[in-house]
Design an enzyme around this catalytic site. Structure first.
Site, PDB file in Angstrom:
ATOM      1  N   HIS A   1      57.383 -16.815 -74.111  1.00 35.92           N
ATOM      2  CA  HIS A   1      57.883 -17.342 -75.390  1.00 35.92           C
ATOM      3  C   HIS A   1      58.945 -16.443 -76.014  1.00 35.92           C
ATOM      4  O   HIS A   1      59.168 -16.482 -77.205  1.00 35.92           O
ATOM      5  CB  HIS A   1      56.719 -17.519 -76.370  1.00 35.92           C
ATOM      6  CG  HIS A   1      55.611 -18.365 -75.839  1.00 35.92           C
ATOM      7  ND1 HIS A   1      55.808 -19.671 -75.482  1.00 35.92           N
ATOM      8  CD2 HIS A   1      54.311 -18.086 -75.562  1.00 35.92           C
ATOM      9  CE1 HIS A   1      54.656 -20.181 -75.031  1.00 35.92           C
ATOM     10  NE2 HIS A   1      53.742 -19.231 -75.059  1.00 35.92           N
TER      11      HIS A   1
ATOM     12  N   HIS B   1      53.368 -25.249 -74.550  1.00 34.32           N
ATOM     13  CA  HIS B   1      52.873 -25.194 -73.177  1.00 34.32           C
ATOM     14  C   HIS B   1      52.856 -26.591 -72.583  1.00 34.32           C
ATOM     15  O   HIS B   1      52.123 -26.872 -71.650  1.00 34.32           O
ATOM     16  CB  HIS B   1      51.477 -24.585 -73.140  1.00 34.32           C
ATOM     17  CG  HIS B   1      51.358 -23.365 -73.979  1.00 34.32           C
ATOM     18  ND1 HIS B   1      50.897 -23.414 -75.271  1.00 34.32           N
ATOM     19  CD2 HIS B   1      51.689 -22.085 -73.727  1.00 34.32           C
ATOM     20  CE1 HIS B   1      50.931 -22.184 -75.782  1.00 34.32           C
ATOM     21  NE2 HIS B   1      51.407 -21.373 -74.874  1.00 34.32           N
TER      22      HIS B   1
END
Lengths: 331, 331
Positions: B56, B218
């Site tokens: 991320h 995700h």
């Protein structure tokens, strides 16, 4: 084409409108909608201007700011700004001490800059130019003047911008920018092609499982298409190319810049840097400063460029000089 | 899979090694290879810790720095850091005044943080937590406690980090971070799936010509899959979702953060911001501060998140407080 856009013809105007609204503390509009100027340019300084086609964010407007470029001319996607835009950028940056135009070596940009310089001279604005040519893959060593400018332009802007901010005359700014780019070599590896929004599909191909070494920012073909390698393999290949073209002696120091090409996850850039750092350590080259991120991109291309500048005391001081712009902040 | 990596199992270690070498001026290693600490933490301050899965970038380690988080626990790709890593992060950040653990509301993170907090209490380290839940699409309004944390975490860290840097006690830091996230709503639109390096192919699908509204970082499914819209259409849809969930009165002020998801060209983020800015202006909502770039990504996913925080005087002051970290610099 899975992209965030409205009418592709409006993308440059809309991108600039968004950019100017976000960074109103750093940049401002001028009378020419394709020219962006730094806010609060210190009075009396030598001007620094850049410019180039769009699609390379943060280049070029992202390098307008404090102690960097004073103005940038903005072109359409992957095409040169007009001569009129360069001229207006010169006007926006000139304070009577002349303007250093630091741009990339592409035929369209060369032509438009040349025309703009002539027009500026008629108005009494003296402009000197440096056309960056750091991309090793774009021409052989004997023909360095034919090479393109890529991410090495960031070092050229940093050096020239800092020099001008220190109160230097135009010839000193040009000398610093030229030294920076003369000491700099870059090479890129492309993993996927990019898509011009107005075209809607990639205008060239990179087959899955292959990579194009030496690719240009507009998909210009590179030196070689070969099988996809590991990060370690890519690092070695890129380091061999840039260091082969500009060898380092023991104990010489480098600035290293790794830029994603627009769609490369940041994590992977750090993985690549880790390999570069180890390779350089083994060769006894000290990395004085490293930059890893999206510094000079190519729309939605996956891939990466490696840029290495050989340093001396002056270049180190210029890199370390404070600067603030969207592309790079130095405290 | 056209990616820059070596053995996928090593990607987190190698990424961290590269990251730590590039930003040695801001962050440093600790005894735990999965815990990164800020350099030169001011003595005696209340600690601020975060942590989460990798992939991320710049989250989470990129928000460790001056006046931001003091330490971060690093997990594998898209999976929570271990309880041991969170515990070591608490130890790295605690100076006797306790630690605010500001993280995202995911079951794995919740479990590991809970265990680490218990272990820390046994050592005399007092930890209070805020689990960010800004992602509107992940649960209905009546079940806000079930919502995930996404890019709104950046505002939570900024608020909590600034408060701690100002010398606040733990309960004040927690209150500031909680207020920030309570005032914040986010929503994402996915245009392409992402690929876990160890898997080698996308683990879900977004059909060409469609977009997934409300997608998680995700690939968690969103609210709706619909036809691909223009930037204006996307902006309206996202603004309706976040403002519908947390309506603004006339003259209320907002901080807006637009983050690419990893493979989104920066230019397109500015195009989207231009639409958001116009929409907000029409609604009479003043954008006090805007952030546009890659702030919280999801590997190589194309797409974007919109995050909006409703401001009061305290939150404005905390946003404006100087900070320096890889993800965000405030001068």
């Amino acid at each position: 084409m899975q992209r965030i856009l409205n009418n592709p013809d409006d993308i440059v105007d809309e991108m600039l409108a968004g950019f100017l609204n976000v960074y109103g503390n750093l940049v401002e509009r001028t009378g020419n909608p394709r020219v962006v100027r730094a806010k609060d340019i210190p009075p009396g300084k030598t001007g620094v201007v850049t410019g180039g086609g769009s699609g390379h964010k943060p280049a070029f407007v992202g390098y307008v700011g404090k102690n960097m470029c004073d103005a940038a001319a903005v072109g359409e996607i992957c095409s040169s700004p007009t001569a009129a835009a360069f001229l207006d950028a010169f006007r926006a940056a000139d304070q009577g001490r002349g303007v250093a135009c630091l741009y990339g070596n592409y035929s369209g940009d060369n032509m438009n800059v040349r025309m703009a310089v002539k027009m500026a001279e008629k108005e009494g604005i003296h402009v000197e130019t440096v056309a960056a040519n750091d991309d090793v893959a774009s021409a052989p060593k004997e023909k360095r003047e034919k090479r393109r400018g890529v991410a090495g332009e960031v070092f050229m802007w940093k050096a020239g911008g800092a020099k001008a901010a220190q109160g230097a005359e135009l010839d000193e700014v040009i000398a610093a920018a030229r030294k920076a780019i003369d000491n700099t070599r870059s090479v890129g590896i492309g993993l996927t092609p990019c898509t011009l929004p107005a075209v809607g599909h990639p205008n060239f191909e990179i087959k899955e499982g292959t990579m194009e070494v030496g690719i240009g920012h507009h998909g210009e073909p590179g030196i070689e298409v070969c099988g996809l390698e590991s990060a370690a393999g890519m690092a070695k290949r890129m380091a061999d190319i840039v260091l082969g073209d500009n060898p380092f002696g023991k104990k010489e120091e480098a600035a290293v810049l790794i830029s994603g090409l627009g769609a490369t996850p940041m994590m992977e850039l750090y993985v690549l840097y880790n390999e570069i750092e180890q390779l350089f350590r083994k060769k006894g080259i000290h990395i004085y400063k490293a930059y890893v991120g999206d510094y000079f991109t190519s729309l939605d291309m996956m891939g990466v460029t490696l840029t290495v500048m050989k340093l001396d005391d002056e270049l180190k001081e210029l890199l370390d000089f404070p600067a603030q712009c969207v592309g790079m902040t130095q405290l």
